[in-house]
Design a protein around this motif. Structure first.
Motif, PDB file in Angstrom:
ATOM      1  N   ASN A  46      31.622 -20.626   1.438  1.00  0.00           N
ATOM      2  CA  ASN A  46      31.983 -19.214   1.424  1.00  0.00           C
ATOM      3  C   ASN A  46      30.698 -18.382   1.460  1.00  0.00           C
ATOM      4  O   ASN A  46      29.943 -18.344   0.494  1.00  0.00           O
ATOM      5  CB  ASN A  46      32.804 -18.882   0.166  1.00  0.00           C
ATOM      6  CG  ASN A  46      33.428 -17.500   0.230  1.00  0.00           C
ATOM      7  OD1 ASN A  46      32.894 -16.594   0.847  1.00  0.00           O
ATOM      8  ND2 ASN A  46      34.572 -17.348  -0.417  1.00  0.00           N
ATOM      9  N   SER A  47      30.476 -17.692   2.584  1.00  0.00           N
ATOM     10  CA  SER A  47      29.222 -16.957   2.766  1.00  0.00           C
ATOM     11  C   SER A  47      29.158 -15.650   1.970  1.00  0.00           C
ATOM     12  O   SER A  47      28.078 -15.096   1.753  1.00  0.00           O
ATOM     13  CB  SER A  47      29.006 -16.645   4.250  1.00  0.00           C
ATOM     14  OG  SER A  47      30.089 -15.876   4.750  1.00  0.00           O
ATOM     15  N   VAL A  48      30.332 -15.122   1.535  1.00  0.00           N
ATOM     16  CA  VAL A  48      30.319 -13.861   0.786  1.00  0.00           C
ATOM     17  C   VAL A  48      30.464 -14.076  -0.711  1.00  0.00           C
ATOM     18  O   VAL A  48      30.388 -13.112  -1.481  1.00  0.00           O
ATOM     19  CB  VAL A  48      31.448 -12.928   1.279  1.00  0.00           C
ATOM     20  CG1 VAL A  48      31.255 -12.568   2.730  1.00  0.00           C
ATOM     21  CG2 VAL A  48      32.815 -13.551   1.039  1.00  0.00           C
ATOM     22  N   ALA A  49      30.658 -15.304  -1.141  1.00  0.00           N
ATOM     23  CA  ALA A  49      30.793 -15.595  -2.564  1.00  0.00           C
ATOM     24  C   ALA A  49      29.424 -15.533  -3.238  1.00  0.00           C
ATOM     25  O   ALA A  49      28.377 -15.716  -2.614  1.00  0.00           O
ATOM     26  CB  ALA A  49      31.416 -16.968  -2.761  1.00  0.00           C
ATOM     27  N   LYS A  50      29.461 -15.230  -4.522  1.00  0.00           N
ATOM     28  CA  LYS A  50      28.226 -15.156  -5.292  1.00  0.00           C
ATOM     29  C   LYS A  50      27.580 -16.532  -5.375  1.00  0.00           C
ATOM     30  O   LYS A  50      28.242 -17.533  -5.663  1.00  0.00           O
ATOM     31  CB  LYS A  50      28.541 -14.639  -6.694  1.00  0.00           C
ATOM     32  CG  LYS A  50      27.304 -14.470  -7.564  1.00  0.00           C
ATOM     33  CD  LYS A  50      27.696 -13.938  -8.934  1.00  0.00           C
ATOM     34  CE  LYS A  50      26.463 -13.798  -9.819  1.00  0.00           C
ATOM     35  NZ  LYS A  50      26.829 -13.286 -11.169  1.00  0.00           N
ATOM     36  N   SER A  61      35.520 -13.400  -1.900  1.00  0.00           N
ATOM     37  CA  SER A  61      34.408 -14.059  -2.599  1.00  0.00           C
ATOM     38  C   SER A  61      34.877 -15.175  -3.537  1.00  0.00           C
ATOM     39  O   SER A  61      34.048 -15.868  -4.122  1.00  0.00           O
ATOM     40  CB  SER A  61      33.614 -13.013  -3.397  1.00  0.00           C
ATOM     41  OG  SER A  61      34.422 -12.432  -4.403  1.00  0.00           O
ATOM     42  N   ARG A  62      36.186 -15.314  -3.695  1.00  0.00           N
ATOM     43  CA  ARG A  62      36.672 -16.395  -4.552  1.00  0.00           C
ATOM     44  C   ARG A  62      36.394 -17.752  -3.910  1.00  0.00           C
ATOM     45  O   ARG A  62      36.523 -17.923  -2.698  1.00  0.00           O
ATOM     46  CB  ARG A  62      38.174 -16.251  -4.787  1.00  0.00           C
ATOM     47  CG  ARG A  62      38.551 -15.065  -5.648  1.00  0.00           C
ATOM     48  CD  ARG A  62      40.048 -14.937  -5.746  1.00  0.00           C
ATOM     49  NE  ARG A  62      40.649 -16.145  -6.281  1.00  0.00           N
ATOM     50  CZ  ARG A  62      41.965 -16.368  -6.331  1.00  0.00           C
ATOM     51  NH1 ARG A  62      42.801 -15.465  -5.830  1.00  0.00           N
ATOM     52  NH2 ARG A  62      42.427 -17.478  -6.831  1.00  0.00           N
ATOM     53  N   GLY A 109      26.775 -21.227  -1.115  1.00  0.00           N
ATOM     54  CA  GLY A 109      27.619 -20.778  -0.023  1.00  0.00           C
ATOM     55  C   GLY A 109      28.085 -21.898   0.892  1.00  0.00           C
ATOM     56  O   GLY A 109      28.882 -21.647   1.811  1.00  0.00           O
ATOM     57  N   LYS A 110      27.628 -23.081   0.672  1.00  0.00           N
ATOM     58  CA  LYS A 110      28.011 -24.203   1.527  1.00  0.00           C
ATOM     59  C   LYS A 110      28.991 -25.114   0.802  1.00  0.00           C
ATOM     60  O   LYS A 110      29.067 -25.080  -0.425  1.00  0.00           O
ATOM     61  CB  LYS A 110      26.767 -25.002   1.929  1.00  0.00           C
ATOM     62  CG  LYS A 110      25.769 -24.186   2.762  1.00  0.00           C
ATOM     63  CD  LYS A 110      24.556 -25.007   3.107  1.00  0.00           C
ATOM     64  CE  LYS A 110      23.552 -24.217   3.932  1.00  0.00           C
ATOM     65  NZ  LYS A 110      22.353 -25.007   4.287  1.00  0.00           N
ATOM     66  N   PRO A 111      29.745 -25.948   1.531  1.00  0.00           N
ATOM     67  CA  PRO A 111      30.665 -26.880   0.880  1.00  0.00           C
ATOM     68  C   PRO A 111      29.919 -27.799  -0.085  1.00  0.00           C
ATOM     69  O   PRO A 111      28.761 -28.168   0.147  1.00  0.00           O
ATOM     70  CB  PRO A 111      31.268 -27.658   2.045  1.00  0.00           C
ATOM     71  CG  PRO A 111      31.108 -26.750   3.223  1.00  0.00           C
ATOM     72  CD  PRO A 111      29.820 -26.032   3.004  1.00  0.00           C
ATOM     73  N   ALA A 112      30.608 -28.154  -1.181  1.00  0.00           N
ATOM     74  CA  ALA A 112      29.982 -29.017  -2.192  1.00  0.00           C
ATOM     75  C   ALA A 112      31.044 -29.887  -2.843  1.00  0.00           C
ATOM     76  O   ALA A 112      32.200 -29.479  -2.975  1.00  0.00           O
ATOM     77  CB  ALA A 112      29.268 -28.177  -3.235  1.00  0.00           C
TER      78      ALA A 112
END
Length: 308
Positions: free
Chosen positions: A220-224, A179-180, A268-271
């Motif tokens: 990251n789909s599992v990150a907060k 999740s990092r 959860g998407k690139p930014a």
């Protein structure tokens, strides 16, 4: 002639033996009769003491039985059961009765009867207590067996729990790592501002009004998800923190002095993220500036710029 002589000699010899036998028989019977008479006299003279000897013997037998009974209680007390205190009381009663009997001289028939009755009662009590001790030992054995079985089950359960906890911690660590957020493309540039308000990149210290820092966040789909805050630290040539120069503590003995913060609504998407450090009324001096990018207290990357 010789035969007649031998017959006469044998008859004479038999006659001698016959007379001798009769005499010996009379002597033996006479001696036994005297012994019987003497014994009868002795018996009649000691008949007055026979009754006392029997009572003394009965008293001794009772004491011997009480001694054996006390030894049986001693053995039962060594078992250390819940009845030990009661057994000690019964043993004390036996000891008291033994003392009473020992000091009793010339006990009567009635006393002997009482002693025997008490001995019988104490024997009965011992049998009863023996049954209770046996039952308690059986119960204790069953209880120990049950406890051992429970200990085995508890040990197995603890081992399973430890395994589950270990797996859970490993999973939490894996999830935490997964999740990092991963940051990259760390950049810093200097900007000058034209009269029209348009901003252009520069490497001249005298014309630089701002430092623009930027970085990218991988998806990251599992990150907060939600608002995420990052801390930017800008250091000059003297290792002085520029900008707000504020201290923040993270509650785990970790602290950070930062220049400014940037935030992003992460889904959860690139930014791509950027922030500005304004020189204000001052201007940047010549030299190299170092920029560090932090996610809380953890440094994620760095960049630098040299102004002429």
């Amino acid at each position: 002639m010789k035969k007649q002589y031998k017959d006469k000699w044998l008859k004479a010899l038999l006659a001698v033996f016959f007379v001798f036998g009769i005499g010996a028989t009379v002597f033996i019977f006479s001696k036994e009769s005297n012994e019987i008479v003497e014994k009868s006299k002795e018996g009649s003279s000691s008949s007055g003491n026979l009754k006392l000897s029997q009572e003394d013997l009965a008293q001794k037998n009772i004491l011997d039985s009480l001694t054996n009974l006390k030894l049986a209680y001693d053995q039962a007390i060594l078992e250390k059961t819940e009845l030990s205190q009661q057994l000690e009381i019964e043993r004390k009663n036996i000891e008291n009765l033994m003392e009473i009997i020992k000091v009793s001289k010339n006990p009567s028939v009635e006393q002997i009867h009482i002693y025997r009755k008490q001995l019988s009662d104490m024997n009965t009590a011992l049998v009863s207590k023996g049954i209770e001790v046996k039952n308690l030992k059986s119960q204790n054995k069953s209880l120990l067996t049950e406890i051992e079985s429970q200990n085995v089950v508890m040990y197995q359960q603890k081992a399973e729990n430890d395994t589950l906890i270990s797996k859970q911690k490993k999973l939490e660590s894996t999830l935490k790592d997964a999740s990092r957020l991963s940051l990259n493309t760390f950049k810093v540039i200097a900007l000058r501002e034209k009269k029209s308000g348009k901003e252009l990149e520069t490497d001249k210290a005298k014309s630089a009004k701002k430092l623009k820092v930027s970085f990218s966040i991988n998806g990251n789909s599992v990150a907060k998800t939600g608002k995420r805050v990052f801390y930017i630290q800008v250091l000059d040539q003297n290792n002085t923190v520029l900008g707000e120069n504020k201290l923040i503590e993270f509650g785990n003995d970790k602290a950070l002095v930062y220049s400014f913060i940037v935030s992003v609504d992460f889904q959860g998407k690139p930014a791509n993220v950027y922030g500005i450090l304004d020189s204000g009324d001052d201007h940047f001096v010549k030299g190299t500036y170092f920029v560090n990018f932090f996610d809380k207290q953890e440094i994620m990357g760095s960049a630098s710029i040299t102004l002429e």
